[in-house]
Scaffold this motif. Sequence first.
Motif, PDB file in Angstrom:
ATOM      1  N   LYS A   1     -17.063   8.659  -5.627  1.00 19.21           N
ATOM      2  CA  LYS A   1     -17.778   9.937  -5.571  1.00 19.21           C
ATOM      3  C   LYS A   1     -16.892  11.058  -5.049  1.00 19.21           C
ATOM      4  CE  LYS A   1     -22.504   8.226  -4.967  1.00 19.21           C
ATOM      5  NZ  LYS A   1     -23.689   8.204  -4.046  1.00 19.21           N
ATOM      6  N   ARG A   2     -15.862  10.690  -4.280  1.00 18.48           N
ATOM      7  CA  ARG A   2     -14.981  11.690  -3.668  1.00 18.48           C
ATOM      8  C   ARG A   2     -13.730  11.969  -4.493  1.00 18.48           C
ATOM      9  NH1 ARG A   2     -16.317  12.575   1.705  1.00 18.48           N
ATOM     10  NH2 ARG A   2     -17.921  11.208   2.529  1.00 18.48           N
ATOM     11  N   GLU A   3     -13.601  11.279  -5.641  1.00 23.79           N
ATOM     12  CA  GLU A   3     -12.429  11.513  -6.463  1.00 23.79           C
ATOM     13  C   GLU A   3     -12.504  12.882  -7.128  1.00 23.79           C
ATOM     14  OE1 GLU A   3     -11.858   8.322  -9.190  1.00 23.79           O
ATOM     15  OE2 GLU A   3     -11.656   6.794  -7.616  1.00 23.79           O
ATOM     16  N   VAL A   4     -11.356  13.542  -7.188  1.00 23.76           N
ATOM     17  CA  VAL A   4     -11.265  14.889  -7.747  1.00 23.76           C
ATOM     18  C   VAL A   4     -10.501  14.818  -9.067  1.00 23.76           C
ATOM     19  CG1 VAL A   4     -10.376  17.221  -7.422  1.00 23.76           C
ATOM     20  CG2 VAL A   4     -11.308  15.946  -5.477  1.00 23.76           C
ATOM     21  N   GLN A   5     -11.069  15.400 -10.100  1.00 24.25           N
ATOM     22  CA  GLN A   5     -10.406  15.427 -11.402  1.00 24.25           C
ATOM     23  C   GLN A   5      -9.613  16.732 -11.561  1.00 24.25           C
ATOM     24  OE1 GLN A   5     -10.403  12.911 -13.468  1.00 24.25           O
ATOM     25  NE2 GLN A   5     -11.821  11.680 -12.217  1.00 24.25           N
ATOM     26  N   MET A   6      -8.364  16.588 -12.031  1.00 26.11           N
ATOM     27  CA  MET A   6      -7.534  17.769 -12.274  1.00 26.11           C
ATOM     28  C   MET A   6      -7.894  18.411 -13.611  1.00 26.11           C
ATOM     29  SD  MET A   6      -5.557  18.370  -9.740  1.00 26.11           S
ATOM     30  CE  MET A   6      -4.347  19.436 -10.510  1.00 26.11           C
TER      31      MET A   6
ATOM     32  N   LEU B   1       0.833  -1.204   0.000  1.00 24.00           N
ATOM     33  CA  LEU B   1       0.000   0.000   0.000  1.00 24.00           C
ATOM     34  C   LEU B   1       0.866   1.252   0.000  1.00 24.00           C
ATOM     35  CD1 LEU B   1      -2.716  -1.105   2.589  1.00 24.00           C
ATOM     36  CD2 LEU B   1      -2.734  -1.369   0.106  1.00 24.00           C
ATOM     37  N   MET B   2       1.980   1.202   0.715  1.00 24.58           N
ATOM     38  CA  MET B   2       2.911   2.335   0.750  1.00 24.58           C
ATOM     39  C   MET B   2       3.396   2.675  -0.655  1.00 24.58           C
ATOM     40  SD  MET B   2       6.797   2.349   2.109  1.00 24.58           S
ATOM     41  CE  MET B   2       7.161   1.332   0.672  1.00 24.58           C
ATOM     42  N   MET B   3       3.770   1.659  -1.440  1.00 28.07           N
ATOM     43  CA  MET B   3       4.268   1.900  -2.792  1.00 28.07           C
ATOM     44  C   MET B   3       3.203   2.547  -3.667  1.00 28.07           C
ATOM     45  SD  MET B   3       7.397   0.983  -2.683  1.00 28.07           S
ATOM     46  CE  MET B   3       7.834   0.966  -4.414  1.00 28.07           C
ATOM     47  N   LEU B   4       1.944   2.128  -3.520  1.00 24.06           N
ATOM     48  CA  LEU B   4       0.869   2.730  -4.301  1.00 24.06           C
ATOM     49  C   LEU B   4       0.638   4.177  -3.877  1.00 24.06           C
ATOM     50  CD1 LEU B   4      -1.757  -0.176  -4.509  1.00 24.06           C
ATOM     51  CD2 LEU B   4      -0.079   0.545  -6.216  1.00 24.06           C
ATOM     52  N   TYR B   5       0.743   4.448  -2.575  1.00 24.91           N
ATOM     53  CA  TYR B   5       0.577   5.831  -2.107  1.00 24.91           C
ATOM     54  C   TYR B   5       1.725   6.721  -2.609  1.00 24.91           C
ATOM     55  CZ  TYR B   5      -3.362   4.901   1.000  1.00 24.91           C
ATOM     56  OH  TYR B   5      -4.597   4.590   1.485  1.00 24.91           O
ATOM     57  N   ILE B   6       2.928   6.187  -2.636  1.00 19.94           N
ATOM     58  CA  ILE B   6       4.056   6.959  -3.164  1.00 19.94           C
ATOM     59  C   ILE B   6       3.818   7.300  -4.632  1.00 19.94           C
ATOM     60  CG2 ILE B   6       6.501   6.824  -3.810  1.00 19.94           C
ATOM     61  CD1 ILE B   6       6.996   5.238  -1.270  1.00 19.94           C
ATOM     62  N   THR B   7       3.343   6.316  -5.398  1.00 15.21           N
ATOM     63  CA  THR B   7       3.033   6.559  -6.807  1.00 15.21           C
ATOM     64  C   THR B   7       1.963   7.627  -6.952  1.00 15.21           C
ATOM     65  OG1 THR B   7       3.569   4.250  -7.308  1.00 15.21           O
ATOM     66  CG2 THR B   7       2.307   5.471  -8.950  1.00 15.21           C
ATOM     67  N   GLY B   8       0.931   7.554  -6.104  1.00 12.17           N
ATOM     68  CA  GLY B   8      -0.122   8.549  -6.156  1.00 12.17           C
ATOM     69  C   GLY B   8       0.365   9.938  -5.793  1.00 12.17           C
ATOM     70  N   LEU B   9       1.210  10.035  -4.779  1.00 12.78           N
ATOM     71  CA  LEU B   9       1.756  11.340  -4.374  1.00 12.78           C
ATOM     72  C   LEU B   9       2.619  11.943  -5.473  1.00 12.78           C
ATOM     73  CD1 LEU B   9       2.689  10.552  -0.658  1.00 12.78           C
ATOM     74  CD2 LEU B   9       0.978  12.197  -1.421  1.00 12.78           C
ATOM     75  N   GLN B  10       3.332  11.108  -6.198  1.00 10.38           N
ATOM     76  CA  GLN B  10       4.204  11.612  -7.260  1.00 10.38           C
ATOM     77  C   GLN B  10       3.426  12.094  -8.481  1.00 10.38           C
ATOM     78  OE1 GLN B  10       6.905   8.326  -7.887  1.00 10.38           O
ATOM     79  NE2 GLN B  10       8.267   8.955  -6.223  1.00 10.38           N
ATOM     80  N   THR B  11       2.175  11.681  -8.600  1.00 12.44           N
ATOM     81  CA  THR B  11       1.364  12.141  -9.734  1.00 12.44           C
ATOM     82  C   THR B  11       0.725  13.505  -9.482  1.00 12.44           C
ATOM     83  OG1 THR B  11      -0.598  10.970  -8.893  1.00 12.44           O
ATOM     84  CG2 THR B  11       0.837   9.771 -10.417  1.00 12.44           C
ATOM     85  N   ILE B  12       0.738  13.958  -8.237  1.00  9.93           N
ATOM     86  CA  ILE B  12       0.182  15.281  -7.923  1.00  9.93           C
ATOM     87  C   ILE B  12       1.124  16.350  -8.469  1.00  9.93           C
ATOM     88  CG2 ILE B  12      -0.516  16.859  -6.092  1.00  9.93           C
ATOM     89  CD1 ILE B  12      -1.161  14.452  -4.362  1.00  9.93           C
ATOM     90  N   GLN B  13       0.595  17.256  -9.240  1.00  6.34           N
ATOM     91  CA  GLN B  13       1.422  18.282  -9.869  1.00  6.34           C
ATOM     92  C   GLN B  13       2.027  19.208  -8.823  1.00  6.34           C
ATOM     93  OE1 GLN B  13      -0.911  20.274 -12.863  1.00  6.34           O
ATOM     94  NE2 GLN B  13      -1.579  18.359 -13.816  1.00  6.34           N
ATOM     95  N   LYS B  14       3.298  19.491  -9.001  1.00  6.94           N
ATOM     96  CA  LYS B  14       4.021  20.329  -8.044  1.00  6.94           C
ATOM     97  C   LYS B  14       3.479  21.752  -7.999  1.00  6.94           C
ATOM     98  CE  LYS B  14       6.789  16.983  -6.972  1.00  6.94           C
ATOM     99  NZ  LYS B  14       6.645  16.300  -5.647  1.00  6.94           N
ATOM    100  N   ASP B  15       3.006  22.274  -9.148  1.00 10.85           N
ATOM    101  CA  ASP B  15       2.504  23.650  -9.144  1.00 10.85           C
ATOM    102  C   ASP B  15       1.245  23.792  -8.307  1.00 10.85           C
ATOM    103  OD1 ASP B  15       1.058  22.107 -10.844  1.00 10.85           O
ATOM    104  OD2 ASP B  15       0.891  23.591 -12.452  1.00 10.85           O
TER     105      ASP B  15
END
Length: 224
Positions: free
Chosen positions: A219-224, A103-117
């Motif tokens: 339902k709680r997912e947010v689209q960029m 689960l940690m590895m999946l969370y790391i992948t998810g965090l890295q997809t969040i745009q830095k800006d």
Amino acid sequence: MVFTLILAVISILMSNLIGFVIAYFLDSNVRCKGVIRSLFFIPNIISGVMVSFVWSFIFTGAIPNLAKILHVDALANISWFGNAGTAAFTVILVTTWQSTGFLMMLYITGLQTIQKDVLEAAVLDGCTGIKKIIYIQLPLLMPTITINLFVSIAGAFKAFDIPLSLTGGGPANSTQTIALNIYNDAFGSFKMGYGSAKSIILFLLVGIIALIQLKITRKREVQM
């Protein structure tokens, strides 16, 4: 059923929480974070039987010997597999420990997809610390959380190898999961029809819970 529900609720919550916390810190500038990630992920690639043997040695050998050296008699005299409470604790602890790395590895992948800006804009607007996690990162991580919860639910309700190898379902069947109960009926008592019927019920139970979870989290997912 009761123990399986207890195991599922606690292990799902703890493994996801611990996995996210570890991922959050390892996503920052930490020395040797690749090695640290590997160390946390290793338990996931080891079979549940081997994991159970290691932890059985820790509970019955390492902890009592260490407690005797430190003269902590209360800890040295604990019978980890002798009563329902401590036996349940060991199964929940080992299950959580093994599943956290994946689960940690999946969370790391998810965090890295969040745009830095996006994060930089949040900091400029004064959204820092815990506020940034709650209002920015967690909403953007909902697709990852959806996947992790789905994987956790399926794994927790199918728990078999760790309870079998660690406690054998004892004492007095207090740590017997649904999957282990099905195994004992089908291959222990040779009640194949009874075991098959229970398997169908387990399949339907996991399917219903997973569908409810997917409906709520999507339902709680947010689209960029």
